[in-house]
Design a protein around this motif. Structure first.
Motif, PDB file in Angstrom:
ATOM      1  N   LEU A 130       0.868   4.160  -2.852  1.00 24.00           N
ATOM      2  CA  LEU A 130       0.643   5.591  -2.625  1.00 24.00           C
ATOM      3  C   LEU A 130       1.759   6.400  -3.257  1.00 24.00           C
ATOM      4  CD1 LEU A 130      -0.744   5.587   0.998  1.00 24.00           C
ATOM      5  CD2 LEU A 130      -1.924   6.288  -1.082  1.00 24.00           C
ATOM      6  N   ASP A 162     -10.570   2.835  -5.837  1.00 20.81           N
ATOM      7  CA  ASP A 162      -9.292   3.517  -5.736  1.00 20.81           C
ATOM      8  C   ASP A 162      -8.714   3.389  -4.329  1.00 20.81           C
ATOM      9  OD1 ASP A 162      -7.637   5.654  -7.304  1.00 20.81           O
ATOM     10  OD2 ASP A 162      -7.811   6.421  -5.261  1.00 20.81           O
ATOM     11  N   VAL A 214     -26.897  21.615 -24.249  1.00 20.35           N
ATOM     12  CA  VAL A 214     -26.046  20.852 -23.336  1.00 20.35           C
ATOM     13  C   VAL A 214     -24.762  20.413 -24.032  1.00 20.35           C
ATOM     14  CG1 VAL A 214     -25.839  18.731 -21.993  1.00 20.35           C
ATOM     15  CG2 VAL A 214     -27.956  20.056 -21.924  1.00 20.35           C
ATOM     16  N   ARG A 251       0.808  -1.200   0.000  1.00 20.18           N
ATOM     17  CA  ARG A 251       0.000   0.000   0.000  1.00 20.18           C
ATOM     18  C   ARG A 251       0.850   1.263   0.000  1.00 20.18           C
ATOM     19  NH1 ARG A 251      -4.835   2.373   0.795  1.00 20.18           N
ATOM     20  NH2 ARG A 251      -4.534   4.400   1.715  1.00 20.18           N
ATOM     21  N   GLU A 273     -31.795  29.320 -25.218  1.00 15.89           N
ATOM     22  CA  GLU A 273     -32.318  27.960 -25.424  1.00 15.89           C
ATOM     23  C   GLU A 273     -31.229  26.976 -24.995  1.00 15.89           C
ATOM     24  OE1 GLU A 273     -35.348  25.336 -26.641  1.00 15.89           O
ATOM     25  OE2 GLU A 273     -35.299  27.469 -26.155  1.00 15.89           O
ATOM     26  N   LEU A 274     -31.610  26.036 -24.150  1.00 18.03           N
ATOM     27  CA  LEU A 274     -30.599  25.163 -23.539  1.00 18.03           C
ATOM     28  C   LEU A 274     -29.802  24.365 -24.573  1.00 18.03           C
ATOM     29  CD1 LEU A 274     -29.433  24.051 -20.889  1.00 18.03           C
ATOM     30  CD2 LEU A 274     -31.082  22.194 -21.115  1.00 18.03           C
ATOM     31  N   SER A 310      -4.584   1.121 -10.378  1.00 18.97           N
ATOM     32  CA  SER A 310      -5.516   1.171 -11.497  1.00 18.97           C
ATOM     33  C   SER A 310      -5.375   2.473 -12.262  1.00 18.97           C
ATOM     34  CB  SER A 310      -6.936   1.019 -10.967  1.00 18.97           C
ATOM     35  OG  SER A 310      -7.122   1.904  -9.896  1.00 18.97           O
ATOM     36  N   HIS A 311      -4.427   3.321 -11.845  1.00 21.65           N
ATOM     37  CA  HIS A 311      -4.402   4.623 -12.484  1.00 21.65           C
ATOM     38  C   HIS A 311      -3.385   4.756 -13.610  1.00 21.65           C
ATOM     39  CE1 HIS A 311      -2.850   4.717  -8.296  1.00 21.65           C
ATOM     40  NE2 HIS A 311      -1.747   4.840  -8.961  1.00 21.65           N
ATOM     41  N   ARG A 361       1.278   6.600  -6.860  1.00 23.79           N
ATOM     42  CA  ARG A 361       0.118   7.394  -7.240  1.00 23.79           C
ATOM     43  C   ARG A 361       0.496   8.688  -7.916  1.00 23.79           C
ATOM     44  NH1 ARG A 361      -4.488   9.579  -4.352  1.00 23.79           N
ATOM     45  NH2 ARG A 361      -6.090   8.636  -5.598  1.00 23.79           N
ATOM     46  N   SER A 381     -35.696  21.624 -17.444  1.00 26.20           N
ATOM     47  CA  SER A 381     -35.974  23.053 -17.474  1.00 26.20           C
ATOM     48  C   SER A 381     -36.454  23.503 -18.852  1.00 26.20           C
ATOM     49  CB  SER A 381     -34.731  23.837 -17.081  1.00 26.20           C
ATOM     50  OG  SER A 381     -33.776  23.765 -18.116  1.00 26.20           O
ATOM     51  N   ARG A 382     -36.240  22.658 -19.859  1.00 31.09           N
ATOM     52  CA  ARG A 382     -36.663  23.045 -21.200  1.00 31.09           C
ATOM     53  C   ARG A 382     -38.162  22.866 -21.346  1.00 31.09           C
ATOM     54  NH1 ARG A 382     -32.530  20.242 -25.261  1.00 31.09           N
ATOM     55  NH2 ARG A 382     -33.001  22.060 -26.508  1.00 31.09           N
ATOM     56  N   ASN A 395     -10.438   5.967   2.843  1.00 33.89           N
ATOM     57  CA  ASN A 395     -10.150   7.187   3.585  1.00 33.89           C
ATOM     58  C   ASN A 395     -11.233   8.239   3.389  1.00 33.89           C
ATOM     59  OD1 ASN A 395      -7.826   6.524   4.907  1.00 33.89           O
ATOM     60  ND2 ASN A 395      -6.505   7.085   3.198  1.00 33.89           N
ATOM     61  N   LEU A 419     -20.936  16.167 -18.049  1.00 39.52           N
ATOM     62  CA  LEU A 419     -21.453  17.480 -18.402  1.00 39.52           C
ATOM     63  C   LEU A 419     -20.356  18.528 -18.267  1.00 39.52           C
ATOM     64  CD1 LEU A 419     -24.034  19.243 -18.961  1.00 39.52           C
ATOM     65  CD2 LEU A 419     -24.024  19.653 -16.499  1.00 39.52           C
ATOM     66  N   LEU A 431     -31.313  20.241 -15.996  1.00 40.86           N
ATOM     67  CA  LEU A 431     -31.218  21.130 -17.153  1.00 40.86           C
ATOM     68  C   LEU A 431     -32.215  20.731 -18.229  1.00 40.86           C
ATOM     69  CD1 LEU A 431     -27.391  21.699 -17.504  1.00 40.86           C
ATOM     70  CD2 LEU A 431     -29.139  23.449 -17.236  1.00 40.86           C
ATOM     71  N   TYR A 432     -32.297  19.420 -18.471  1.00 38.65           N
ATOM     72  CA  TYR A 432     -33.233  18.960 -19.494  1.00 38.65           C
ATOM     73  C   TYR A 432     -34.663  19.291 -19.104  1.00 38.65           C
ATOM     74  CZ  TYR A 432     -30.175  16.555 -22.727  1.00 38.65           C
ATOM     75  OH  TYR A 432     -29.256  16.298 -23.689  1.00 38.65           O
ATOM     76  N   THR A 475     -27.440  17.093 -12.330  1.00 36.80           N
ATOM     77  CA  THR A 475     -27.533  18.381 -13.012  1.00 36.80           C
ATOM     78  C   THR A 475     -28.160  18.259 -14.387  1.00 36.80           C
ATOM     79  OG1 THR A 475     -25.232  18.313 -12.362  1.00 36.80           O
ATOM     80  CG2 THR A 475     -26.109  20.436 -13.008  1.00 36.80           C
ATOM     81  N   VAL A 476     -27.734  17.241 -15.121  1.00 38.93           N
ATOM     82  CA  VAL A 476     -28.169  17.116 -16.511  1.00 38.93           C
ATOM     83  C   VAL A 476     -29.683  16.960 -16.577  1.00 38.93           C
ATOM     84  CG1 VAL A 476     -27.943  15.763 -18.602  1.00 38.93           C
ATOM     85  CG2 VAL A 476     -25.965  16.127 -17.151  1.00 38.93           C
ATOM     86  N   GLU A 494      -7.680   5.497  -2.308  1.00 34.80           N
ATOM     87  CA  GLU A 494      -8.093   6.535  -1.364  1.00 34.80           C
ATOM     88  C   GLU A 494      -9.547   6.370  -0.911  1.00 34.80           C
ATOM     89  OE1 GLU A 494      -6.418   8.511   0.239  1.00 34.80           O
ATOM     90  OE2 GLU A 494      -4.516   8.551  -0.818  1.00 34.80           O
TER      91      GLU A 494
END
Lengths: 393, 279
Positions: A187, B125, A222, A183, A219-220, A262-263, A190, B85-86, B130, A204, B82-83, B78-79, B127
């Motif tokens: 770390l 992960d 995304v 471990r 007009e939205l 895993s990173h 990492r 809201s249309r 923790n 998003l 937002l949707y 959030t998405v 971490e």
């Protein structure tokens, strides 16, 4: 008995402290051990041991302290009470949480409970199994409630007794006397993470969404973007066999730490013996060779190279052509030439050496240090090496 | 404090004394119980058994490599907001509709004490544990978007399972009650098998268990078969009407016990070269 037991555990490297002792006292107060030594064994094990590597140490300590011993009641009681009082006084050593727990266990209340328990025990004590006697007068008897409520005193019939269980030392196989554990290494490794946005657009992008929506006259609109994913590619080359044998454990720990991380986007591991010549191998048994030329062709300079080896060999193995007996033709180039090619190819590379740094002079290590940036294979060295790997050139 | 219901296992889940002690410690001290052991020794089933025995609802959280600690508390969608809201058909002015509690959040918000299973915590992960420490310790967390605190009405019974060794941080370990599930002895295994297959013939049970332990003691197996594999294997044997089993190269339905190509090869190798068992 209680205190020597805690110390016997500590002697064996099981990290028990006030947190554990207080938890144990609470559990005993609630009568979880059912006033038996067997019960005590199981409860203590659940609370004092945190990993299977320590189970064997626990069994040994338990044996040492409890095997074949008649427990003297008064001495034990005083011991536990003293300990609790002392612990309450040692302010600096206890965390808030532990103090709160301690306050829960009022020593006077404890004492009273204990005395009551002791009286109960005398009336009932009818010889029998010595452990019944022991349990009744053990320091853990302050949990007298359990006895008065009529829960059985003594071990369960047919079950394995605690001493027998401890004696069998069933957990020997799980010991691990590790200095640098996986471990800690993970770390350190990492730090090698870096991220890039690739793959499907699933996240998003708030800022862009606001900007686009504004541009779109309210007009939205995304906007999504791919999530951050790890983008580090690592090549790990390890020296195995011969002079590396004493470090085999250390290396296998580093190996599993890297494997488990895993990173990384990609991790390739290769093995070599003594020095890298024309080829490296995919297995420890030197099967599945891959030519270093091919490897360099496949892996661009953006891969990060970590070489692990003691860098100790006979000078000719490093410095004269054909130093390796196994190769012929073009692959007969000097070992040091191969190392230089590797070092030049990759933008970032390090050499981790398990040999203590005081032996890094007057031998082939010195030559190799001229080629690679070398760090000791300790936690600190590993940390420095990862920082070095992440510097951009 | 002593008026709690002790856990003694259930009709279908057999426990050992030390496992009961560990579960009861966790119940009394209100600390998370960390269970470790070989795959297939019933770590996850323990949570189900505890939930059944104590009559408490079970909330599961299956941890994956991408799971973040935050996911367990709550997610703000959030998405979706937002949707919505249309179109005017939903009330987007109330952020509450878009805050979804995760498993930990649900366990805290529940009206009665529940069992919370955090399954395979080692998959996430490094971490991850923790990040959860504080929430599990204090049994409360803050929802930023609402400026509100979710705090546990009843401290849930937390059961955490983990396969890997040496993966969890010390600070985390110290707060847990620890139990390592041993591999069952043949006697206990016999009882376990009978719980799952009550109508099993005496002879088949004996032979299957013996073969199973012999197989487990073979050298060079990467993944030794465990309890769940044995139970499955016996189910298949029964279905197929096999009456006798013994360890030879024609062992029926070997695939139910050995799942790795290399293990099948190693198995064939060792039988061909005579019996060389692990001592």
């Amino acid at each position: 008995m209680f205190i020597p037991f805690l110390y016997a555990l500590r002697d064996r490297g099981v990290p028990v402290g006030a947190t554990e002792a207080v938890a144990l006292a609470q559990a005993l107060k609630a009568g979880l051990h059912e006033s038996s030594l067997d019960g005590f064994y199981h409860v203590a094990r659940a609370l004092l041991v945190h990993r299977e590597g320590h189970l064997d140490d626990f069994d040994q300590a338990f044996l040492k302290v409890f095997k074949g011993i008649e427990v003297e009641s008064k001495k034990l009681k005083d011991e536990l009470l003293d300990w609790l009082r002392e612990a309450a006084e040692r302010e600096g050593e206890l965390t808030e949480e532990e103090r709160a727990l301690l306050e829960h266990l009022d020593p006077d209340e404890l004492e009273e409970l204990f005395q009551q328990r002791l009286r109960d025990q005398k009336e009932r004590h009818d010889g029998g199994n010595k452990w019944i006697g022991t349990a009744g007068t053990s320091p853990f008897g302050h949990s007298g409630k359990a006895a008065r409520q009529g829960i059985r005193v003594g071990g369960k019939g047919g079950g394995r007794s605690a001493i027998k269980t401890a004696d069998a030392r069933l957990y020997k196989g799980y010991r691990q006397d590790l200095t640098l554990d996986v471990r800690q290494m993970q770390l350190a490794l990492r730090k090698l993470r870096s991220f890039a946005r690739v793959g499907g657009e699933e996240e998003l992008d708030l800022e862009e969404t606001i900007a686009e929506t504004a541009r779109n006259a309210g007009e939205l609109e995304v906007v999504t973007r791919p999530p951050r994913r790890p983008n580090t590619r690592i090549i790990l080359m390890m020296d195995v066999g011969g002079s590396m044998d004493p470090f085999a454990h250390l290396c296998s720990r580093l190996f599993s730490a890297t494997k488990k991380s895993s990173h990384f986007k990609e991790l390739r591991t290769y093995y070599f013996h003594n020095c890298v010549y024309g080829r490296v191998y995919e297995t420890e048994r030197f099967t599945d060779p891959i030519r270093v030329d091919d490897l360099l062709h496949e892996c661009g300079p953006h891969y990060k190279l970590i070489v692990v080896g003691d860098a100790l060999m006979a000078p000719y193995e490093l410095l004269s052509p054909g130093g390796s007996i196994t190769y012929s033709g073009e692959e007969r180039a000097e070992g040091i030439v191969w190392l230089m090619r590797l070092q030049k190819h990759f933008r970032r590379s390090v050499w981790l050496n398990p040999e203590p740094q005081r032996y890094w002079y007057g031998n082939t290590i010195e030559h190799i240090r001229g080629v690679f940036d070398m760090f000791p294979l300790t936690l600190e060295g590993l940390g420095e090496a990862t920082t070095h790997l992440m510097k951009s050139r | 404090m002593s008026d709690f219901r002790r856990f003694r296992g259930t009709d279908t889940y057999l426990t050992s004394e030390s496992l009961e002690a560990a579960v009861n410690c966790a119940l009394v001290l209100e600390r998370p119980l960390l269970v470790r052991g070989e795959p297939g020794t019933g770590k996850t089933l323990l949570a189900e058994a505890v939930s059944e025995a104590l009559g408490r609802e079970l909330i599961r959280w299956n941890v994956k490599s991408t799971t973040r600690a935050q996911d367990g508390l709550y997610v703000y969608d959030t998405v979706q907001r937002l949707y919505d809201s249309r179109f005017q058909d939903k009330d987007v002015s109330d952020i509450r509709h878009y805050i979804k509690l995760g498993p930990v959040g649900k366990a805290f918000a529940a009206d009665e004490r529940v069992v919370l299973l955090i399954d395979e915590i080692d998959k996430a992960d490094v971490e991850f544990p923790n990040d959860l420490l504080n929430e599990l310790d204090r049994m409360r967390f803050w929802i930023d978007e609402l400026q509100e605190e979710v705090s546990a009405k009843h401290r849930p019974i937390v059961i955490i399972t983990s396969n890997a060794e040496k993966e969890l941080p010390d600070a985390f370990l110290r707060r847990c009650v620890f139990h390592f599930i041993d591999f069952p002895t043949p006697e206990l295994m016999d009882r376990i098998v009978r719980v799952h297959h009550p109508d099993l013939e005496e002879r088949l049970a004996e032979q299957a268990i013996q073969t199973f332990y012999e197989l487990r003691s073979m050298k060079r197996l990467r993944k030794r078969p465990s309890t769940s594999e044995l139970v499955d294997w016996i189910a298949v044997l029964q279905k197929a009407g096999v009456g006798d089993v013994r360890l030879d190269k024609n062992l029926p339905f070997l695939g139910a016990l050995l799942k790795k190509e290399q293990d099948l090869v190693a198995f064939a190798d060792q039988l061909a070269g005579g019996r060389r068992w692990r001592s």
